[in-house]
Design a protein around this motif. Structure first.
Motif, PDB file in Angstrom:
ATOM      1  N   ARG A  21      -6.956   1.252 -13.031  1.00  0.00           N
ATOM      2  CA  ARG A  21      -5.993   0.301 -13.630  1.00  0.00           C
ATOM      3  C   ARG A  21      -5.027   0.350 -12.301  1.00  0.00           C
ATOM      4  O   ARG A  21      -4.792   1.406 -11.249  1.00  0.00           O
ATOM      5  N   ILE A  22      -4.500  -0.764 -11.836  1.00  0.00           N
ATOM      6  CA  ILE A  22      -3.948  -1.507 -10.866  1.00  0.00           C
ATOM      7  C   ILE A  22      -2.371  -1.751 -11.396  1.00  0.00           C
ATOM      8  O   ILE A  22      -1.662  -2.372 -12.079  1.00  0.00           O
ATOM      9  N   ASP A  23      -1.705  -0.898 -10.789  1.00  0.00           N
ATOM     10  CA  ASP A  23       0.815  -1.271 -10.912  1.00  0.00           C
ATOM     11  C   ASP A  23       0.865  -2.147  -9.235  1.00  0.00           C
ATOM     12  O   ASP A  23       1.853  -2.398 -10.205  1.00  0.00           O
ATOM     13  N   GLY A  24       0.712  -1.681  -9.152  1.00  0.00           N
ATOM     14  CA  GLY A  24       0.753  -2.573  -7.912  1.00  0.00           C
ATOM     15  C   GLY A  24      -0.461  -2.369  -6.445  1.00  0.00           C
ATOM     16  O   GLY A  24      -1.110  -1.861  -6.457  1.00  0.00           O
ATOM     17  N   TYR A  25       0.730  -2.368  -5.287  1.00  0.00           N
ATOM     18  CA  TYR A  25      -0.344  -2.626  -4.111  1.00  0.00           C
ATOM     19  C   TYR A  25       0.374  -2.218  -3.379  1.00  0.00           C
ATOM     20  O   TYR A  25       0.010  -1.778  -1.597  1.00  0.00           O
ATOM     21  N   SER A  26       1.556  -1.963  -3.101  1.00  0.00           N
ATOM     22  CA  SER A  26       1.719  -1.407  -1.754  1.00  0.00           C
ATOM     23  C   SER A  26       1.622   0.375  -2.337  1.00  0.00           C
ATOM     24  O   SER A  26       1.724   0.814  -3.467  1.00  0.00           O
ATOM     25  N   ASP A  27       2.034   1.389  -1.360  1.00  0.00           N
ATOM     26  CA  ASP A  27       2.139   2.641  -1.168  1.00  0.00           C
ATOM     27  C   ASP A  27       2.407   3.494  -2.534  1.00  0.00           C
ATOM     28  O   ASP A  27       1.719   4.369  -3.561  1.00  0.00           O
ATOM     29  N   GLU A  28       3.695   3.160  -2.696  1.00  0.00           N
ATOM     30  CA  GLU A  28       3.718   3.736  -3.841  1.00  0.00           C
ATOM     31  C   GLU A  28       3.412   3.638  -4.838  1.00  0.00           C
ATOM     32  O   GLU A  28       3.810   4.392  -6.273  1.00  0.00           O
ATOM     33  N   TYR A  29       2.431   2.849  -5.628  1.00  0.00           N
ATOM     34  CA  TYR A  29       1.478   2.123  -6.207  1.00  0.00           C
ATOM     35  C   TYR A  29       0.371   2.277  -6.281  1.00  0.00           C
ATOM     36  O   TYR A  29      -0.370   2.815  -7.447  1.00  0.00           O
ATOM     37  N   LEU A  30       0.103   3.222  -5.443  1.00  0.00           N
ATOM     38  CA  LEU A  30      -1.833   2.936  -5.279  1.00  0.00           C
ATOM     39  C   LEU A  30      -2.131   4.025  -6.390  1.00  0.00           C
ATOM     40  O   LEU A  30      -1.994   5.544  -6.073  1.00  0.00           O
ATOM     41  N   GLN A  34      -8.501   2.244  -5.578  1.00  0.00           N
ATOM     42  CA  GLN A  34      -7.331   1.554  -4.590  1.00  0.00           C
ATOM     43  C   GLN A  34      -7.672   1.594  -3.266  1.00  0.00           C
ATOM     44  O   GLN A  34      -7.628   1.378  -2.325  1.00  0.00           O
TER      45      GLN A  34
END
Length: 319
Positions: A21-30, A34
């Motif tokens: 699952r990918i919620d975002g690409y900045s550190d807080e989402y990783l 990823q």
């Protein structure tokens, strides 16, 4: 492949990228998938804190007359780990799988030992996804090559001693690893937690006594004995230089770990008390190696055993 690393080329599968699952690409989402790097053992240039390698094998279980299927365990553990959130800046690399092709158990264990040695030589802690508990002999053999002059202690959470003598007509199995090590290594240091009286014959208890094995019975692994267990564990850990923790999932009660080669209706609980004892070990600066054994996806229910296995990996990485 690098000359001499593997007996048979087809016994090694290169690592493939993790997905999830990918919620975002900045550190807080990783999430783990990823950030985990895939690296091939012939190069092994990636610097990491932990190195994962799968041991896709259940030939030892078959020889031991258990339920086969653990060969598929590594991929299920990877999937169960993939969506973990990244909490700390810890580098993890995946080095692929050692595969047991047909009956070639001894070759597979030697290949695992060579892989572990190569990873450990880069000062990377090894995490091995089994596979049957024959993974232990291969993992330990690699550690012994990497640390030839140090006292390596094996902490085994298991319902079984796995110290059965080898039947020459059968060969090594998932239940003979500690017997093999005791006869090869004069610095034999073994602590077993979760041993079931009704799953180990008298000769196995005699073998444990004769090799100075420290053990805690499943029936004694209760919160009322916490201080005593802590003392036993600490005294044993103080006596070694290198710590290797192995978890055989059949140590846990069947409702929590149905997907194993031999279920335990009266196994221990993976509860808060267990985690306190487990965390005491994995938080040690002496910890260099960890593995999970006996996940059998063919008999799992709702992936609960795979998720349990993955939870221990998460604890080790974030200890």
């Amino acid at each position: 492949m690098e000359n001499g690393l593997f007996n048979l080329k087809q016994m090694y599968e290169k690592a493939i990228p993790w997905t999830g699952r990918i919620d975002g690409y900045s550190d807080e989402y990783l999430r783990w998938h990823q950030d985990i790097k895939t690296e091939n053992l012939e190069g092994l240039t990636e610097s990491a804190d932990f190195g994962i390698i799968g041991f896709a094998c259940d030939e030892g279980v078959r020889r031991n007359k258990g339920r086969t299927g653990a060969k598929m365990g590594p991929e299920l553990i990877r999937k169960a780990c993939a969506n973990f959130p990244i909490i700390e800046n810890i580098q993890i690399a995946d080095y692929g799988n050692i595969v047991c092709d047909g009956p070639n158990l001894e070759e597979a264990q030697e290949n695992l030992a060579n892989a572990v040695y190569k990873i450990q030589s880069k000062n990377i802690k090894t995490i091995v996804f089994g596979g049957g508990h024959e993974v232990m002999f291969g993992h330990y053999s690699g550690l012994r090559k990497a640390y030839p002059n140090q006292k390596i202690g094996i902490l085994n959470f298991d319902a079984h001693f796995d110290n059965r003598a080898i039947d020459v007509s059968v060969g090594a199995t998932s239940g003979t690893g500690f017997w093999q090590i005791a006869r090869q290594d004069e610095n034999y240091n073994y602590l077993a937690i979760g041993i079931q009286k009704n799953s180990n014959t008298k000769v196995l208890f005699q073998e444990a006594e004769s090799t100075s094995t420290t053990y805690i019975l499943a029936e004694d692994f209760v919160p009322e004995n916490e201080n005593k267990i802590y003392q036993i564990q600490q005294k044993w850990m103080d006596s070694i230089d290198i710590l290797y923790v192995t978890v055989c999932l059949d140590v846990f009660a069947a409702p929590f770990a149905p997907g194993v080669s031999a279920t335990a209706y009266n196994g221990i609980m993976p509860d808060y008390f267990f985690k306190k004892i487990f965390r005491k070990a994995i938080s040690s600066e002496k910890l260099k190696a960890f593995d999970i054994a006996e996940l059998n996806p063919d008999h799992d229910i709702d992936n609960r055993t795979a998720k349990l296995a993955a939870s221990f990996v998460y604890e080790v990485v974030n200890a």
